[in-house]
Every structure is written in structure tokens, then in C-alpha cells.
Design an enzyme around this catalytic site. Structure first.
Site: not given
Length: 525
Positions: A83, A88, A31, A12, A457, A490
């Protein structure tokens, strides 16, 4: 004073940084994690714990954080790139039918809203179909056939650069840093020393920096304070402190706009604390509601002997299939030597619904009656070649609520929509895969021992709604009552997706940023 401060640099925050800079804003990104500036700075294996785990009290400033809340364990990435450092690389678009579920359709047609932004996000993140499957995929394809779901099995779409289609290695043709093609080392979740994974530092953040965006790493945002507006509009103070160094006194930066994109747990902490301190008064009482885990489960198969490395090579997640209408399953693997997370495994698979007091007995019985399995699981080398992890995700409507008490997050299950620790269809598939491979089914320790869900998640917590009585943010991602404050991560995703959420978070961030006016311009429609 900055035009905008972005808190967080994941899927985001990176989108917000680039799109605001393109619209003429002077942007600062805060960050709390490190900036891994070179691919070689990532650890070769996850046993280099100071570069792998995030736990500042022990001076560990790696990329993977594990937070154990009461009733929920959460894994997430920390660092410049968020993330994308530890995921992955899976970039799956949910089936359109997902957006017809009640959680998504409450405030309109999200599929139509997001569809063009999925296209943009896929292009920016470099999504492509995984070209290489392995022995684990073939066994899982057999399981899918046995379930009557063989037609749903396929390789996943991933954000990995596999090299020039003509076979020429070297830099990609896109405006990104020089790249090296994937070597199929399966170390995607340790950062990718090869430079093949499309980290956010190689696309969104790279382009944002070229436009003048400043990134302040190892800077922890503490709380946000609304200041009296002036003739030019709203003003906010963001209070933060350095994560390292001798002088860690709080500091303050001022901005006209603030984008909160610190991940679900980070965003909730920041907003709860800002409300408690009076910095953002009158935040919606819905803050912390409808937090979701993607109805997720991690379990696996322990093999009696390691598979040859050539039989398991690939990217970290290689394929996906539908166990049923609501359940998606993917095989997960780590690179050679990256066996640190073996200690999060339990030596047996607990049937769904097992009482808590019986769980410890089953684990102890497995340890003492099958000591060879315990050695293979926790001690012997080549763990990554002898262990298969299955990621089970569902798009069912399950949720918890997160409260704020004594400067901590507390989890409360929703009795009407409880988040399951075990997924029955996942239990069935892992047992079938164990039969295919001649191994023994195992589980994750929090689930097996405590019956506590574990997720990588986590979603929700800042529900959308047109009024403060229906949501924390409006349908454009702006916090009710605080113009210029946006939530873009998220925590604004309305419902479970059943697939890895990174692409959807990116698409939603693109949607929110498309509605922010250019500097000095009128509001977007």
C-alpha cells in the site's frame, strides 16, 4: 527450507521481514506484484495504465487494484512495498479515546500496547508535519470554522521527505537510499518519481534486504499446508505460482514460520483456500468476521474553472479536521494529468437514504440538464485542478462479514452494524465546501449509482481473541492451532480508526513481531 516465509510486502509484511531478519531468521518474501526498483520506473501520470492498474487478465501489472465485491468496492496497492506505493503518505496516530471503543477494549488496553510501537513506526516511516497548505485547505478551514470545529483543523503528518531543514538538498542522513526532497507535485498516489515519499522500499524493505532477506516479486501465494512437525518444530509448505512467464506451474517453498500479510482480501482468500484444501484445518469459524471499511466515503467538488496550479500544489493529502466527534475529513488531490480515476466519479451528490431506483434517475438528470458539468468531469483537461476529493472516515462500529463460496469472496452486511454508503456529516461538509469554492458537489460512482460503499482502507476479517472460539489469531497475532503462522496486516486491526490506518498497521506489526522469539530463543512474554 527457510526459517520464515512472509506473504506480502506492505505495512505488515515489510515490518515482519526486517524484524525477523534482525532476530536471525532466514526470510523469503513472496509478493504477487512487481518490484519498481527505481523511482523513474513509476508512471508520470496514472494514464500509463500498464504501470498504474493491477488486472492480470489484461496483462496490467501496475500498483492500484480495484476489486468489486457484491456490496463493497475496495481499492488497494499491489507491488513490492504494498500500500505504500499508492497511499497518500498520511501517518496519523488515532486519538487515545479511539481505543476506549468496545471493538478495541474487548481484550485489553491497546493504546498502552501500541504506544511505544507508534513511536517506532513514526521514526521508521519518517513521519513529519506537512509544511505546505493550499487554497483547498483554506476553504476547508473555513468550513471547519462554520461547523464550530476550526480548532481541530491542522496539516496532516505524512511520510514524505521535505529536504534538509537547513535548505540543503541531497541524501537524507538516515540509513536509506539517496533521496530527493518533495517538489509538491501531488503525485504521491502514483508512486512518486521524485523519490521523496517514504515508500517501504526505502526503509523497512531496504534494511531487510541489507540483512539478506530475499524478495520474490510477481509470485502469487496460493495456499498454505501444515506438514508433520519434526524434531526442530513445525513445518509448512507455501504453494505459489509466478504471475508472468510461459511456465506458470505452481511451485512450493518450505518454512518453519509463515507470516500472512497479503492485505485483507489477499489474506482472507489465502486462509479460506488453505482451510478448504485441508492445509490449515480447524481454522476458527470467525474467519471473515468484523470486516470494516473505516466507515469511509469518497465524494468531492467540481469547480466551474480550473484553479491555478500554484493554488493547489502540495502533497496528495494536506490537512485534516473533525467534522464531529466521530468523523475525520481530508482533502485529496492528484498531480497534473493524473485524471484516470475521473471515471469513478458521479456527476451529482446523492442524499443519504435515497432508494436505489431513484439514484440512476438523479444521475441521468444531472448528465442531461448540466452537460457542461459532465464535460468538465469526464472530458476536459486539467481535471486535477478543477476537482477536489474529500475523504471522509469515521470511527463508528460498522462491519460486514466475508464468506467463501465457489472460490470467491462474498460480502454479507451485519444488520446490527451496517456499513453506510453515505455519511451524513460528509454529505453536509461537501455541500459547504462547494459553497466556499463556488463549485458543485459530486460523488463516487459505486455509491451514487448502487448505494455500495467504496473504501481504500479495508480492515478486519481475522479478529483477535485468546481462544479459537473468540478469534482467528491470539493476542500475539499467531493463528490458533497452527504455531508459527502469524497474520500481520490490516485484517487483525480490531476496529475503525477514523484516520488513515497505515501507521496503525505498522505499529501492530511491530507489536506482533516484538513477541516472536529470536531464532533458537525462548518465546517472548
Amino acid at each position: 527450507m527457510y526459517d520464515a516465509v512472509v506473504i506480502g510486502s506492505g505495512f505488515g509484511g515489510s515490518v515482519a521481514a526486517l524484524r525477523l531478519a534482525e532476530k536471525g531468521y532466514q526470510v523469503l518474501v513472496l509478493e504477487q506484484g512487481r518490484f519498481f526498483r527505481r523511482d523513474e520506473d513509476f508512471p508520470a501520470t496514472n494514464w500509463r495504465v500498464w504501470d498504474t492498474l493491477w488486472f492480470p487478465p489484461l496483462r496490467l501489472f501496475g500498483t492500484l487494484a480495484i476489486t468489486a465485491l457484491n456490496g463493497l468496492w475496495v481499492l488497494y496497492g499491489v507491488g513490492v512495498g504494498g500500500g505504500s506505493l499508492v497511499y497518500a503518505g498520511v501517518l496519523e496516530v488515532p486519538e487515545p479515546s479511539t481505543f476506549t471503543r468496545p471493538a478495541w477494549r474487548r481484550w485489553g488496553d491497546w493504546w498502552e500496547r501500541l504506544r511505544p510501537h507508534y513511536v517506532t513506526a513514526r521514526a521508521m516511516l519518517g513521519a513529519s508535519r506537512n509544511p505546505r497548505t493550499n487554497a483547498i485547505d483554506r476553504a476547508l478551514a473555513n468550513v471547519a470554522q462554520r461547523l464550530g470545529q476550526g480548532h481541530t483543523f491542522r496539516p496532516v503528518d505524512v511520510g514524505v521527505w521535505f529536504g534538509d531543514p537547513a535548505g540543503q538538498d541531497g541524501a537524507s542522513s538516515s540509513p536509506e537510499p539517496p533521496r530527493r526532497p518533495c517538489t509538491f507535485c501531488r503525485n504521491c498516489m502514483v508512486g512518486c518519481r521524485e523519490g521523496a515519499k517514504n515508500l517501504l522500499t526505502k526503509n523497512y524493505l531496504y534494511l531487510a534486504q541489507r540483512l539478506g532477506v530475499r524478495i520474490q516479486s510477481q509470485a502469487q501465494a496460493l495456499w498454505i499446508q501444515a506438514l508433520p512437525p519434526d524434531a526442530d518444530g513445525p513445518r509448512y509448505a507455501v504453494h505459489w505460482r509466478p504471475m508472468t512467464g510461459w511456465r506458470r506451474k505452481p511451485r512450493t517453498v518450505y518454512a518453519r514460520r509463515v507470516v500472512v500479510a497479503a492485505g485483507v482480501l489477499g489474506t482472507l482468500r489465502l486462509l479460506f483456500r488453505s482451510r478448504e484444501k485441508g492445509g490449515l484445518p480447524h481454522l476458527s469459524p470467525h474467519l471473515g468476521e468484523v470486516v470494516r471499511t473505516n466507515s469511509e466515503e469518497l465524494n468531492g467538488v467540481l469547480l466551474p474553472r480550473p484553479l491555478p496550479w500554484e493554488a493547489v500544489q502540495g502533497v496528495a493529502i494536506t490537512s485534516i479536521f473533525h467534522a464531529d466527534d466521530d468523523t475525520r475529513i481530508e482533502p485529496v488531490g492528484f498531480g497534473r494529468g493524473s485524471s484516470l480515476l475521473r471515471f469513478l466519479a458521479a456527476p451529482t451528490l446523492i442524499p443519504p437514504g435515497t432508494p436505489r431506483r431513484a439514484r440512476l434517475w438523479r444521475i441521468l438528470r444531472a448528465l442531461f440538464t448540466r452537460p457542461g458539468d459532465a464535460l468538465r468531469l469526464y472530458v476536459l483537461p486539467r481535471w486535477t485542478e478543477r476537482t477536489v476529493i474529500l475523504l471522509v472516515m469515521q470511527r463508528t462500529d460498522t462491519r460486514v462479514r466475508i464468506h467463501w463460496r465457489r472460490d470467491r469472496l462474498w460480502v454479507e452486511q451485519d444488520p446490527a452494524h451496517p456499513v453506510p454508503a453515505e455519511v451524513p456529516s460528509g454529505y453536509r461538509v461537501v455541500r459547504m465546501l462547494a459553497e466556499e469554492l463556488g463549485g458543485r458537489p459530486v460523488s463516487s460512482l459505486p455509491v451514487a449509482l448502487f448505494g455500495v460503499p467504496m473504501t481504500a482502507h479495508i480492515l478486519g476479517g481475522c479478529p483477535m481473541g485468546p481462544t479459537p472460539e473468540t478469534g482467528v489469531v491470539d493476542l500475539a497475532g499467531q493463528v490458533h492451532g497452527h504455531p508459527g503462522v502469524y497474520v500481520v496486516d490490516g485484517s487483525i486491526v480490531p476496529g475503525n480508526l477514523g484516520v488513515n490506518p497505515s501507521l496503525t498497521i505498522t505499529a501492530m506489526a511491530e507489536y506482533v513481531m516484538s513477541r516472536v522469539p529470536p531464532k533458537g530463543g525462548a518465546s517472548a512474554p
